[in-house]
Design a protein around this motif. Sequence first.
Motif, PDB file in Angstrom:
ATOM      1  N   THR A 158       0.700  -1.553  -0.154  1.00  0.00           N
ATOM      2  CA  THR A 158      -0.292   0.255  -0.308  1.00  0.00           C
ATOM      3  C   THR A 158       0.965   1.324   0.144  1.00  0.00           C
ATOM      4  N   GLU A 159       1.597   1.069   0.604  1.00  0.00           N
ATOM      5  CA  GLU A 159       2.164   2.366   0.148  1.00  0.00           C
ATOM      6  C   GLU A 159       4.253   2.841  -0.119  1.00  0.00           C
ATOM      7  N   PHE A 160       4.745   1.358  -0.739  1.00  0.00           N
ATOM      8  CA  PHE A 160       5.637   1.686  -1.705  1.00  0.00           C
ATOM      9  C   PHE A 160       5.263   1.364  -2.620  1.00  0.00           C
ATOM     10  N   ILE A 161       4.866  -0.310  -2.770  1.00  0.00           N
ATOM     11  CA  ILE A 161       4.477  -0.613  -4.341  1.00  0.00           C
ATOM     12  C   ILE A 161       3.497   0.322  -5.517  1.00  0.00           C
ATOM     13  N   CYS A 162       2.720   0.596  -4.672  1.00  0.00           N
ATOM     14  CA  CYS A 162       1.270   1.169  -5.349  1.00  0.00           C
ATOM     15  C   CYS A 162       2.013   2.901  -5.653  1.00  0.00           C
ATOM     16  N   ARG A 163       2.752   2.796  -4.950  1.00  0.00           N
ATOM     17  CA  ARG A 163       3.402   4.508  -5.407  1.00  0.00           C
ATOM     18  C   ARG A 163       4.413   4.368  -6.348  1.00  0.00           C
ATOM     19  N   PHE A 164       5.429   3.539  -6.686  1.00  0.00           N
ATOM     20  CA  PHE A 164       6.579   2.886  -7.443  1.00  0.00           C
ATOM     21  C   PHE A 164       6.723   2.013  -8.478  1.00  0.00           C
ATOM     22  N   GLY A 165       5.964   0.980  -8.126  1.00  0.00           N
ATOM     23  CA  GLY A 165       5.405   0.080  -9.388  1.00  0.00           C
ATOM     24  C   GLY A 165       6.125  -1.200  -8.715  1.00  0.00           C
ATOM     25  N   THR A 166       6.040  -1.840  -9.793  1.00  0.00           N
ATOM     26  CA  THR A 166       6.622  -4.076  -8.759  1.00  0.00           C
ATOM     27  C   THR A 166       7.591  -4.165  -9.067  1.00  0.00           C
ATOM     28  N   PRO A 167       8.564  -4.532  -8.532  1.00  0.00           N
ATOM     29  CA  PRO A 167      10.282  -4.839  -8.205  1.00  0.00           C
ATOM     30  C   PRO A 167       9.719  -5.490  -8.483  1.00  0.00           C
TER      31      PRO A 167
END
Length: 228
Positions: A158-167
């Motif tokens: 919710t905080e990282f992937i939703c903002r920057f995309g899937t690693p």
Amino acid sequence: MRQWQSLKVSNDLLYRIYENEDTGPHFQLVTPHAMRREIMHQLHNVRTAGHLGREKTLNRIKARFYWPGMTDDVSRWCQSCMSCQKRKPGPGLGKSPMQHCTVYGPMECIAIDILGPLPTTDDGNRYIMVVGDYFSKWSEAYALRQHTAQTVADKLVTEFICRFGTPTRIHTDHGPEFESHLFARMCKLLDIEKSRTTPYHPQSDGMVERYNRTFGNDASNVCLGKQG
């Protein structure tokens, strides 16, 4: 006399014209002896200065001020700083072999680590989850009340992937939250490769360990400042 040509008087103040290779020429205030200790204190010791090392502190001062013997003065000031001595290892100390990670673009590999338990905040948080991108070196820190697999996975999505995309890949230590079935299922659903640090040797994840140390130093210095 050697620097006579680089001196200039403006508004009754004496300045030195300093040639910086990166930013070009700029004015440095030629500083009287009585002001030097306060300048070093403000640009190294105060809470917003962050107790940076000798080179970074010196560069900060050089950007605005000049006096003869400034390099030696700043070096002695940083070496005598009690807060730095308590928190930072000396040269060659506290270093462990680092694992080399080759990446070619943002979000190709991210590292995750958990700091804590720490003193409980007013919101009930005791842990910090650090997430960093290997390519850009961009790192973020998230406060957690607990570090269960559910909490960590939810915060990551919710905080990282939703903002920057899937690693493409996630690199972690062997913590139970990262080795759980839930975390493995999240990686499978999002098509993320999972890698791990060397067992009993978390320092092999050099990037996030370095961020953790810097974050810990800054947080500790803020706390010491409040106590003082």
